[in-house]
Design a protein around this motif. Sequence first.
Motif, PDB file in Angstrom:
ATOM      1  N   GLU A   1       0.765  -1.256   0.150  1.00 42.84           N
ATOM      2  CA  GLU A   1       0.117  -0.091   0.004  1.00 42.84           C
ATOM      3  C   GLU A   1       0.914   1.287  -0.091  1.00 42.84           C
ATOM      4  OE1 GLU A   1      -2.557  -0.208   3.175  1.00 42.84           O
ATOM      5  OE2 GLU A   1      -4.065  -1.615   2.428  1.00 42.84           O
ATOM      6  N   SER A   2       0.249   2.293  -0.728  1.00 42.76           N
ATOM      7  CA  SER A   2       1.028   3.626  -0.756  1.00 42.76           C
ATOM      8  C   SER A   2       0.053   4.554   0.084  1.00 42.76           C
ATOM      9  CB  SER A   2       1.243   4.012  -2.166  1.00 42.76           C
ATOM     10  OG  SER A   2       2.118   3.026  -2.816  1.00 42.76           O
ATOM     11  N   VAL A   3       0.589   5.196   0.987  1.00 44.92           N
ATOM     12  CA  VAL A   3      -0.087   6.065   1.714  1.00 44.92           C
ATOM     13  C   VAL A   3       0.293   7.624   1.582  1.00 44.92           C
ATOM     14  CG1 VAL A   3      -0.668   6.699   4.138  1.00 44.92           C
ATOM     15  CG2 VAL A   3      -0.148   4.314   3.730  1.00 44.92           C
ATOM     16  N   TYR A   4      -0.795   8.517   1.302  1.00 44.06           N
ATOM     17  CA  TYR A   4      -0.506   9.786   1.083  1.00 44.06           C
ATOM     18  C   TYR A   4      -1.245  10.628   2.187  1.00 44.06           C
ATOM     19  CZ  TYR A   4       0.256   8.906  -4.025  1.00 44.06           C
ATOM     20  OH  TYR A   4       1.038   8.414  -4.971  1.00 44.06           O
ATOM     21  N   ALA A   5      -0.298  11.468   3.029  1.00 43.46           N
ATOM     22  CA  ALA A   5      -0.876  12.281   4.263  1.00 43.46           C
ATOM     23  C   ALA A   5      -1.041  13.596   3.754  1.00 43.46           C
ATOM     24  CB  ALA A   5       0.488  12.393   5.241  1.00 43.46           C
ATOM     25  N   LEU A   6      -2.450  13.717   3.715  1.00 41.78           N
ATOM     26  CA  LEU A   6      -3.144  15.156   3.182  1.00 41.78           C
ATOM     27  C   LEU A   6      -3.000  16.273   4.217  1.00 41.78           C
ATOM     28  CD1 LEU A   6      -5.274  13.631   0.489  1.00 41.78           C
ATOM     29  CD2 LEU A   6      -2.991  14.518   0.129  1.00 41.78           C
ATOM     30  N   ALA A   7      -3.773  15.876   5.198  1.00 41.64           N
ATOM     31  CA  ALA A   7      -4.221  17.090   6.505  1.00 41.64           C
ATOM     32  C   ALA A   7      -3.737  16.572   7.634  1.00 41.64           C
ATOM     33  CB  ALA A   7      -5.803  17.098   6.445  1.00 41.64           C
ATOM     34  N   ARG A   8      -3.660  17.443   8.442  1.00 39.07           N
ATOM     35  CA  ARG A   8      -3.349  17.266  10.027  1.00 39.07           C
ATOM     36  C   ARG A   8      -4.620  17.691  10.660  1.00 39.07           C
ATOM     37  NH1 ARG A   8       2.789  20.187  10.133  1.00 39.07           N
ATOM     38  NH2 ARG A   8       3.537  18.738   8.448  1.00 39.07           N
ATOM     39  N   GLU A   9      -4.428  17.417  12.268  1.00 39.89           N
ATOM     40  CA  GLU A   9      -5.512  17.561  13.087  1.00 39.89           C
ATOM     41  C   GLU A   9      -5.712  18.977  13.545  1.00 39.89           C
ATOM     42  OE1 GLU A   9      -4.572  15.425  16.548  1.00 39.89           O
ATOM     43  OE2 GLU A   9      -4.808  13.319  15.427  1.00 39.89           O
TER      44      GLU A   9
ATOM     45  N   PRO B   1     -13.340  21.535   8.105  1.00 36.00           N
ATOM     46  CA  PRO B   1     -14.481  21.112   8.524  1.00 36.00           C
ATOM     47  C   PRO B   1     -15.413  20.063   7.825  1.00 36.00           C
ATOM     48  CG  PRO B   1     -14.904  23.251   6.896  1.00 36.00           C
ATOM     49  CD  PRO B   1     -13.428  22.868   7.271  1.00 36.00           C
ATOM     50  N   LEU B   2     -15.911  19.015   8.785  1.00 38.55           N
ATOM     51  CA  LEU B   2     -16.540  17.868   8.433  1.00 38.55           C
ATOM     52  C   LEU B   2     -15.666  16.936   7.819  1.00 38.55           C
ATOM     53  CD1 LEU B   2     -19.885  19.504   7.053  1.00 38.55           C
ATOM     54  CD2 LEU B   2     -19.536  18.661   9.400  1.00 38.55           C
ATOM     55  N   GLY B   3     -14.330  17.050   7.957  1.00 38.71           N
ATOM     56  CA  GLY B   3     -13.296  16.294   7.227  1.00 38.71           C
ATOM     57  C   GLY B   3     -13.311  16.009   5.713  1.00 38.71           C
ATOM     58  N   LEU B   4     -13.590  17.296   5.167  1.00 41.80           N
ATOM     59  CA  LEU B   4     -13.619  17.087   3.736  1.00 41.80           C
ATOM     60  C   LEU B   4     -12.442  16.585   3.074  1.00 41.80           C
ATOM     61  CD1 LEU B   4     -15.510  20.873   2.983  1.00 41.80           C
ATOM     62  CD2 LEU B   4     -16.693  18.534   3.210  1.00 41.80           C
TER      63      LEU B   4
ATOM     64  N   LEU C   1      -5.345  26.070   5.963  1.00 48.64           N
ATOM     65  CA  LEU C   1      -6.188  25.269   4.968  1.00 48.64           C
ATOM     66  C   LEU C   1      -5.296  23.693   4.707  1.00 48.64           C
ATOM     67  CD1 LEU C   1      -7.304  27.924   2.301  1.00 48.64           C
ATOM     68  CD2 LEU C   1      -8.737  26.719   4.193  1.00 48.64           C
ATOM     69  N   PRO C   2      -6.097  22.856   4.609  1.00 50.34           N
ATOM     70  CA  PRO C   2      -5.215  21.474   4.268  1.00 50.34           C
ATOM     71  C   PRO C   2      -4.387  21.661   3.143  1.00 50.34           C
ATOM     72  CG  PRO C   2      -7.565  21.004   4.692  1.00 50.34           C
ATOM     73  CD  PRO C   2      -7.373  22.562   4.346  1.00 50.34           C
ATOM     74  N   VAL C   3      -3.381  20.826   2.735  1.00 53.70           N
ATOM     75  CA  VAL C   3      -2.500  20.703   1.905  1.00 53.70           C
ATOM     76  C   VAL C   3      -2.101  22.168   1.241  1.00 53.70           C
ATOM     77  CG1 VAL C   3      -2.314  19.838  -0.535  1.00 53.70           C
ATOM     78  CG2 VAL C   3      -3.917  18.719   1.016  1.00 53.70           C
ATOM     79  N   ILE C   4      -2.513  23.084   0.832  1.00 55.08           N
ATOM     80  CA  ILE C   4      -2.112  24.176   0.236  1.00 55.08           C
ATOM     81  C   ILE C   4      -1.898  25.331   1.132  1.00 55.08           C
ATOM     82  CG2 ILE C   4      -3.244  23.713  -1.965  1.00 55.08           C
ATOM     83  CD1 ILE C   4      -5.357  25.776  -1.384  1.00 55.08           C
ATOM     84  N   GLY C   5      -2.404  25.116   2.514  1.00 50.53           N
ATOM     85  CA  GLY C   5      -2.389  26.280   3.490  1.00 50.53           C
ATOM     86  C   GLY C   5      -0.894  26.961   3.895  1.00 50.53           C
TER      87      GLY C   5
END
Length: 499
Positions: free
Chosen positions: A53-61, A66-69, A270-274
Amino acid sequence: MSTAPVVVADDSVVEKRLDDSRPAGWWHLPATTTVLGLIALVFFGPRGLPGAESVYALARETDLNPLGLVPERVTLPSQGGAIVLSVLALAASAGLWVLQARQARPSRGVRIALIAVFAVAWVLAFMTWVISQRSLDVTTLLQGTIVLAVPLAFGALSGVLSERAGVINIAIEGQSLFGAFGATLVGSLTGNVWLGLLAAPLVALIMGAAAGALRGRLPGPADHRRRRPERPRHRRDLVLLRHRDAGQPRAVQRAAARLPTLRVPVLADLPVIGRVLFEQNILVYLMWIIVAGLTVALFRTRWGLRVRAVGEHPKAADTVGIAVNLTRWKNVLLGAAVAGLGGATLTIGTGVAFGEEMSAGKGYIALAAMILGRYHPVGAPLAALTFAFADSLQRAWAPCPPPRAGSPSPATSCSCSRTWSRCSRSRAWWAGCGSPPRTGDPTSSSELPPPRRAAQRRRVPSSPGRGVPHRVPSPRGAAPHVALRPPGAARSSPPEPPQ
């Protein structure tokens, strides 16, 4: 006497015709994408690890999600995911074939969209194949891409300014090096990093003017086709001389200054691009401002029209009263200042002390990015981002040994990649990576060539009465030396090496 314009009755009628003929090389782009898609399908898919499996980490806590988009992690099967993404890239290539074959002049927006889909699918297929049994922090990868792209983008914009005025400037490397030196020297002497930021473009501009003066003159309208590029060798020699004689004693002894990170409060969460776009130093924001301002200035103002006229047809520009040489001087000096900002990124932008070879050919890579971007203020930075993304991938994913029993968890990121790249040819490289080399591995210590001797035997000509030269062994770690023994004396036994 009447001043009304005279109209000639037999004026020729100008007709406008639309050329709908297909270009001769219309098949080059679809053929290239097809070959790349087949390479991805053959090498990235079947050669992947089955069941991995390959895992991509996109967001942090802590991100504003919001709402885990945006999911925190995305897990893909390495083999199946690479195959699916390769097929998607081939589908985009087929769309390019259909678009190019049916329409002589296809829609530019549809063409760019298909190229973007192909590029994203191909890169993701490659990444999914590479990070098998590991995870990748996408935000960290993109942050490294931006940091590496800033000096290349400034250098490419400097080349665009010169090239649009009809001057080929290959001295971007030297101008960047002068900017880095000026920023470090002034920032260290004054203790103010902002003064160092102001000094970087000024020093590069002054040296650009000096280089233009030493060269004699910039090419005029008569020798536009015979213009010679500037040679940057004297610039590099001069900046190294100044670094060794003036700047080094005081600048190197102090801690390297660094520009503070400017964080936009809400957008940086913001996730990823923030953190990629809104948590950078001022040079990154200044790069985006220069890209937008230069695009508008070149194609929407009278100044840009004159600059492009000087670069494309200097004789016609000179005929209508445009000062060709003055326009070129202004653009070359402005380009030198922009290249100086790119040099400041290498020192005060990253907190690294000035070094003689710190530019490492980035000026020439920026020149290639300018050509790849078709001399456009937007295309050149995009090409610089492409080169920086490849460099970031290379830095993040150095070759790492496959996981075995007793090795670190495969779900974690490849933390031993840098250790592997540093000590892959060492006897104890496995101490940092978790497992010893296998038998038959080309990097195994038993198969490494013997190290070269640190010092060779010095030959001393022998003569009667001077003795015979012989080599006296030295303790481990010390250089061997040559001593003289009397003729006929017995050779002494070498001492035992220290334990």
